[in-house]
Design a protein around this motif. Sequence first.
Motif, mmCIF file in Angstrom:
data_model
loop_
_atom_site.group_PDB
_atom_site.id
_atom_site.type_symbol
_atom_site.label_atom_id
_atom_site.label_comp_id
_atom_site.label_asym_id
_atom_site.label_seq_id
_atom_site.Cartn_x
_atom_site.Cartn_y
_atom_site.Cartn_z
ATOM 1 N N VAL A 188 8.047 6.474 102.312
ATOM 2 C CA VAL A 188 7.753 7.377 103.426
ATOM 3 C C VAL A 188 9.036 7.956 104.021
ATOM 4 C CG1 VAL A 188 7.711 5.513 105.152
ATOM 5 C CG2 VAL A 188 6.421 7.602 105.564
ATOM 6 N N SER A 189 10.133 7.174 104.000
ATOM 7 C CA SER A 189 11.404 7.676 104.529
ATOM 8 C C SER A 189 11.942 8.830 103.694
ATOM 9 C CB SER A 189 12.441 6.550 104.587
ATOM 10 O OG SER A 189 12.045 5.545 105.482
ATOM 11 N N THR A 190 11.684 8.803 102.375
ATOM 12 C CA THR A 190 12.103 9.896 101.501
ATOM 13 C C THR A 190 11.437 11.191 101.947
ATOM 14 O OG1 THR A 190 12.058 8.270 99.710
ATOM 15 C CG2 THR A 190 12.385 10.576 99.096
ATOM 16 N N TRP A 191 10.125 11.124 102.114
ATOM 17 C CA TRP A 191 9.386 12.311 102.552
ATOM 18 C C TRP A 191 9.825 12.755 103.945
ATOM 19 C CZ3 TRP A 191 6.265 15.016 99.363
ATOM 20 C CH2 TRP A 191 5.817 14.391 98.193
ATOM 21 N N ASN A 192 10.036 11.806 104.844
ATOM 22 C CA ASN A 192 10.479 12.149 106.200
ATOM 23 C C ASN A 192 11.810 12.888 106.174
ATOM 24 O OD1 ASN A 192 8.232 10.863 107.153
ATOM 25 N ND2 ASN A 192 9.308 9.051 107.915
ATOM 26 N N SER A 193 12.734 12.425 105.318
ATOM 27 C CA SER A 193 14.066 13.032 105.258
ATOM 28 C C SER A 193 13.996 14.484 104.791
ATOM 29 C CB SER A 193 14.974 12.222 104.322
ATOM 30 O OG SER A 193 15.189 10.930 104.818
ATOM 31 N N ILE A 194 13.215 14.739 103.726
ATOM 32 C CA ILE A 194 13.178 16.096 103.187
ATOM 33 C C ILE A 194 12.352 17.023 104.076
ATOM 34 C CG2 ILE A 194 11.189 15.707 101.664
ATOM 35 C CD1 ILE A 194 14.350 17.790 100.864
ATOM 36 N N ILE A 195 11.241 16.531 104.605
ATOM 37 C CA ILE A 195 10.415 17.353 105.504
ATOM 38 C C ILE A 195 11.196 17.691 106.768
ATOM 39 C CG2 ILE A 195 8.338 17.349 106.953
ATOM 40 C CD1 ILE A 195 7.004 15.602 104.765
ATOM 41 N N GLY A 196 11.873 16.686 107.344
ATOM 42 C CA GLY A 196 12.682 16.918 108.542
ATOM 43 C C GLY A 196 13.859 17.822 108.275
ATOM 44 N N GLY A 197 14.538 17.627 107.122
ATOM 45 C CA GLY A 197 15.677 18.471 106.786
ATOM 46 C C GLY A 197 15.289 19.930 106.666
ATOM 47 N N LEU A 198 14.186 20.196 105.988
ATOM 48 C CA LEU A 198 13.703 21.579 105.857
ATOM 49 C C LEU A 198 13.313 22.151 107.217
ATOM 50 C CD1 LEU A 198 11.549 21.118 102.636
ATOM 51 C CD2 LEU A 198 13.475 22.683 102.850
ATOM 52 N N ALA A 199 12.645 21.335 108.028
ATOM 53 C CA ALA A 199 12.179 21.804 109.334
ATOM 54 C C ALA A 199 13.339 22.197 110.244
ATOM 55 C CB ALA A 199 11.332 20.719 109.997
ATOM 56 N N PHE A 200 14.351 21.356 110.312
ATOM 57 C CA PHE A 200 15.460 21.610 111.232
ATOM 58 C C PHE A 200 16.352 22.758 110.776
ATOM 59 C CE2 PHE A 200 14.399 17.308 112.676
ATOM 60 C CZ PHE A 200 14.403 17.518 114.053
ATOM 61 N N HIS A 201 16.238 23.150 109.514
ATOM 62 C CA HIS A 201 17.016 24.283 109.023
ATOM 63 C C HIS A 201 16.178 25.554 108.910
ATOM 64 C CE1 HIS A 201 20.954 22.499 108.220
ATOM 65 N NE2 HIS A 201 20.298 21.383 107.930
ATOM 66 N N GLY A 202 15.001 25.551 109.541
ATOM 67 C CA GLY A 202 14.206 26.761 109.620
ATOM 68 C C GLY A 202 13.304 27.047 108.440
ATOM 69 N N HIS A 203 13.240 26.138 107.471
ATOM 70 C CA HIS A 203 12.365 26.340 106.312
ATOM 71 C C HIS A 203 10.990 25.739 106.631
ATOM 72 C CE1 HIS A 203 15.771 27.609 103.776
ATOM 73 N NE2 HIS A 203 16.453 26.654 104.404
ATOM 74 N N SER A 204 10.325 26.350 107.601
ATOM 75 C CA SER A 204 9.098 25.769 108.146
ATOM 76 C C SER A 204 7.973 25.706 107.137
ATOM 77 C CB SER A 204 8.662 26.575 109.377
ATOM 78 O OG SER A 204 9.673 26.576 110.348
ATOM 79 N N LYS A 205 7.733 26.797 106.427
ATOM 80 C CA LYS A 205 6.613 26.830 105.483
ATOM 81 C C LYS A 205 6.820 25.820 104.360
ATOM 82 C CE LYS A 205 5.287 31.629 106.366
ATOM 83 N NZ LYS A 205 5.121 32.998 105.786
ATOM 84 N N GLU A 206 8.058 25.742 103.842
ATOM 85 C CA GLU A 206 8.350 24.772 102.788
ATOM 86 C C GLU A 206 8.161 23.350 103.284
ATOM 87 O OE1 GLU A 206 10.220 27.230 103.726
ATOM 88 O OE2 GLU A 206 10.798 28.483 102.012
ATOM 89 N N SER A 207 8.546 23.108 104.557
ATOM 90 C CA SER A 207 8.400 21.785 105.142
ATOM 91 C C SER A 207 6.926 21.396 105.236
ATOM 92 C CB SER A 207 9.045 21.757 106.538
ATOM 93 O OG SER A 207 8.901 20.501 107.151
ATOM 94 N N VAL A 208 6.106 22.321 105.697
ATOM 95 C CA VAL A 208 4.666 22.055 105.829
ATOM 96 C C VAL A 208 4.030 21.843 104.457
ATOM 97 C CG1 VAL A 208 2.464 23.062 106.535
ATOM 98 C CG2 VAL A 208 4.452 23.236 108.041
#
Length: 548
Positions: free
Chosen positions: A339-359
């Motif tokens: 779950v931490s793997t997914w959290n890291s990549i989802i959060g990383g994309l989100a904080f850098h403005g890649h919202s759609k990719e994060s979702v």
Amino acid sequence: MIRKSGNKRPQTGIWQRCRSLRALKQIHAFMIVRGFLSDPSALRELLFSSAVSIPGAMAYARRLFDQISHADLFMWNTIIRGAAHTPTPMDAISLYVRMERCGTRPNKLTFPFLLRACTKLSSASTGAQFHAKIVKFGLESDTFVRNALINLHANCGDLAVATALFDGPARRDVVAWSALIAGYARRGELDVARQLFDETPSKDLVSWNVMITGYAKQGKMVKAQELFDQVPERDVVSWNAMIAGYVQCGSQMQAMEVFDQMCRAGERPDEVTMLSLLSACAESGALDFGQRIHHTLLEMCLKRGLSVVIGNALIDMYAKCGSIAGAIEVFRGMRERDVSTWNSIIGGLAFHGHSKESVLLFKDMLGEKVRPDEITFVAVLVACSHGGLVKEGKEYFSLMQNEYAIEPNIKHYGCMVDMLGRAGLLEEAFEFVDAMKIEPNPIVWRTLLGACRIHGNVKLGERANEQLLKMGHDASGEYVLLSNIYASMGEWNGAEKVRKLMDHRGITKEAGWALIEADGKELMHFLLHPEPVSRSKRNCSMTIGTTS
């Protein structure tokens, strides 16, 4: 090949070469076919290999042990020893309870493993019970048992008891010295630990490492460096203590320099080294160095691949250094994910403005039946906030509570307020705050105040500012935001009123600054006119000065 001898015992050399769970299973199957399981000696070797010799085979050892109808003392000690070294040391204590019920009497080899389990659990009360049993069985004078007792009481029990055990024959044992020094150091009593260290007649590497680590954890890197420079022989623990200490103190560049020295000294780094260095790179934004660490890791883990923990740290490092492509590459290449793997990549994309990719990745996570946690939902709500995905954000906020029974904390509420505020739904944002199950903190009200500034809502901005003042939050930023709301709406009297209120309360705006690196040198830039915009200054340009 295993050859059958006269006493039905497999050749010892076979067991010495058994280094994997797969090989262990093959030997076990062979024993079943040839009838070796009736030989207690062969059964002991099989159990020892699975419980002690082969990493990650403890579950197999437990299944094997449960099938043994009459376990002897060696078998009990072996399975207890294996359990004590796992991430669930409580299992060792449960096994001992079973052992007592079976009528097997413990010996001096049983208790050191149990005391180790108690130390890992930080359970002083359970350790005290075992201490009483040790006295009952007359085993307190045994060197190994006594050292384990000193280690237990020094780390999580009574230091007075540890010292009493130490005062006697234990003073001749370097292991006892190290255990007592470690106890004082880990409890933060470095002065006492250092005194014991200086008095130690024969210092082993453990003692040196304990003191170096103790100073490093308290941020006393000058003293840690002094000892590190004096230690006669270093191992990977010594280097790791220094690297981790510098990272903890925020001296990332020094941590990297220590790593370079480590490599030049010929010391091979381990996973702990790399985790500390990746943390340093993430905090300092040193992408080039992080890529070098990544390359070294690939060489180290060429056959077995990157572990989940290392992979997660790499994703976090790349994301914080702004290399989303690097983070995604690591994520795609990982054989195993948690779950931490997914959290890291989802959060990383989100904080850098890649919202759609994060979702989209969040949806992939759900599709792979990985259960999200509260951190996952913070990340996906940030993505929805930054991407203006209000509908999706509301759905995920509801999903978190209804589907996964996760109660929202202040971060989740803050994300929702930020999302509504960014979208201009100010009335709804304030209604949401009023309906919150927990008390909103200053960050929530400041988020609302910032949204009011962006959308020019003076009335709601005043309400948010009033709440901040009631909470005793007199930070200059709130006054600046409110002043800018008035200024953006052309209400200069209101802006001037805020300015006078700041003067009356003695609140000044600190100069903003940015730290940059050029040609290997750090340059610091200050904003010279940070105060709120007043009517007389509304047409003035900002001046930037540079320190020499």
